[in-house]
Write a protein that holds these residues in place. Structure first.
Motif, mmCIF file in Angstrom:
data_model
loop_
_atom_site.group_PDB
_atom_site.id
_atom_site.type_symbol
_atom_site.label_atom_id
_atom_site.label_comp_id
_atom_site.label_asym_id
_atom_site.label_seq_id
_atom_site.Cartn_x
_atom_site.Cartn_y
_atom_site.Cartn_z
ATOM 1 N N SER A 180 19.009 -17.627 19.932
ATOM 2 C CA SER A 180 19.069 -16.181 20.072
ATOM 3 C C SER A 180 19.791 -15.547 18.891
ATOM 4 O O SER A 180 19.381 -14.494 18.407
ATOM 5 C CB SER A 180 19.778 -15.807 21.362
ATOM 6 N N LYS A 181 20.856 -16.203 18.429
ATOM 7 C CA LYS A 181 21.576 -15.671 17.279
ATOM 8 C C LYS A 181 20.699 -15.699 16.030
ATOM 9 O O LYS A 181 20.731 -14.765 15.225
ATOM 10 C CB LYS A 181 22.861 -16.469 17.042
ATOM 11 N N LYS A 182 19.945 -16.763 15.898
ATOM 12 C CA LYS A 182 19.047 -16.865 14.737
ATOM 13 C C LYS A 182 17.941 -15.823 14.828
ATOM 14 O O LYS A 182 17.558 -15.223 13.825
ATOM 15 C CB LYS A 182 18.433 -18.271 14.635
ATOM 16 N N ASN A 183 17.416 -15.598 16.020
ATOM 17 C CA ASN A 183 16.387 -14.568 16.184
ATOM 18 C C ASN A 183 16.953 -13.182 15.883
ATOM 19 O O ASN A 183 16.259 -12.321 15.326
ATOM 20 C CB ASN A 183 15.796 -14.604 17.592
ATOM 21 N N LEU A 184 18.206 -12.945 16.231
ATOM 22 C CA LEU A 184 18.853 -11.678 15.903
ATOM 23 C C LEU A 184 18.995 -11.537 14.388
ATOM 24 O O LEU A 184 18.745 -10.457 13.835
ATOM 25 C CB LEU A 184 20.218 -11.586 16.583
ATOM 26 N N SER A 185 19.359 -12.615 13.710
ATOM 27 C CA SER A 185 19.446 -12.591 12.243
ATOM 28 C C SER A 185 18.087 -12.305 11.627
ATOM 29 O O SER A 185 17.980 -11.569 10.645
ATOM 30 C CB SER A 185 19.974 -13.920 11.707
ATOM 31 N N LEU A 186 17.048 -12.895 12.211
ATOM 32 C CA LEU A 186 15.693 -12.667 11.727
ATOM 33 C C LEU A 186 15.305 -11.202 11.910
ATOM 34 O O LEU A 186 14.725 -10.582 11.004
ATOM 35 C CB LEU A 186 14.699 -13.577 12.455
ATOM 36 N N THR A 187 15.638 -10.618 13.046
ATOM 37 C CA THR A 187 15.335 -9.214 13.295
ATOM 38 C C THR A 187 16.074 -8.321 12.303
ATOM 39 O O THR A 187 15.502 -7.349 11.799
ATOM 40 C CB THR A 187 15.724 -8.838 14.740
ATOM 41 N N ASP A 188 17.324 -8.643 12.007
ATOM 42 C CA ASP A 188 18.080 -7.874 11.010
ATOM 43 C C ASP A 188 17.411 -7.953 9.640
ATOM 44 O O ASP A 188 17.301 -6.945 8.940
ATOM 45 C CB ASP A 188 19.515 -8.387 10.917
ATOM 46 N N ALA A 189 16.982 -9.134 9.263
ATOM 47 C CA ALA A 189 16.322 -9.301 7.963
ATOM 48 C C ALA A 189 15.000 -8.533 7.930
ATOM 49 O O ALA A 189 14.653 -7.920 6.908
ATOM 50 C CB ALA A 189 16.081 -10.782 7.676
ATOM 51 N N GLN A 190 14.267 -8.542 9.034
ATOM 52 C CA GLN A 190 13.006 -7.794 9.082
ATOM 53 C C GLN A 190 13.262 -6.291 9.004
ATOM 54 O O GLN A 190 12.517 -5.570 8.338
ATOM 55 C CB GLN A 190 12.235 -8.146 10.352
#
Length: 176
Positions: free
Chosen positions: A1-11
């Motif tokens: 979930s933390k990695k997916n949040l990081s991915l969303t921030d990058a997007q």
């Protein structure tokens, strides 16, 4: 979930960069279109001056009358270029308005946009290694790629763990 949040921030960062870049590009396209229009108008003025000059020379007998026709044709060509440049200014202005206005009913649509920033033609004073380093550190698509790689590694470990046998131990006690 933390990695997916990081991915969303990058997007999100990538979309913000794309939006800002598109607005800046539209702004400079409008600036270019307005300058092009001014150049075309100046060309018409110069062509009209040339026509008057040619008429004087024909009256003096130094030029053939066909040179007047050629100068008039040149004026017509330049006037056509002015109309094309006006169309390009309108297109560039509408493109910029589409990017910065919330809808077609916004007040900005009734106004004419005039760029105010001067065109800076000086090259940036950054060395190639510094530029490459900065680019590699600030590329959101590279950040997205790294986060996706980390998510894939976590998924691989998780699914590898799912292939291992499972032992369930159930216990109970009671009075008999």
């Amino acid at each position: 979930s933390k990695k997916n949040l990081s991915l969303t921030d990058a997007q999100f960062r990538q979309r913000a960069i794309d939006t800002i870049t598109n607005v800046q590009r539209a702004y400079w396209d409008l600036t270019f279109a307005l300058r092009s229009l001014q150049v075309q108008r100046d060309a018409v003025t110069v062509a009209r001056t040339q026509l008057e000059h040619n008429k004087r020379l024909v009256n003096e007998g130094q030029l053939a009358p066909i040179d007047i026709v050629a100068a008039e044709a040149q004026i017509s060509t330049y006037e056509q270029n002015v109309y094309s440049a006006i169309e390009e200014v309108s297109r560039a202005e509408n493109n910029l308005k589409n990017l910065i206005a919330e809808n077609q009913k916004a007040a900005i649509w009734s106004e004419s946009l005039v760029p105010t920033d001067p065109v800076d033609l000086t090259a940036p004073g950054v060395s190639l290694p510094e530029a490459l380093q900065t680019a590699m550190e600030n590329r959101p698509e590279l950040q997205q790629s790294n986060v996706l790689r980390e998510i894939n590694q976590l998924d691989q470990r998780y699914f590898k763990d799912q292939t291992k046998p499972a032992v369930d131990l159930v216990g109970s006690y009671g009075f008999t």
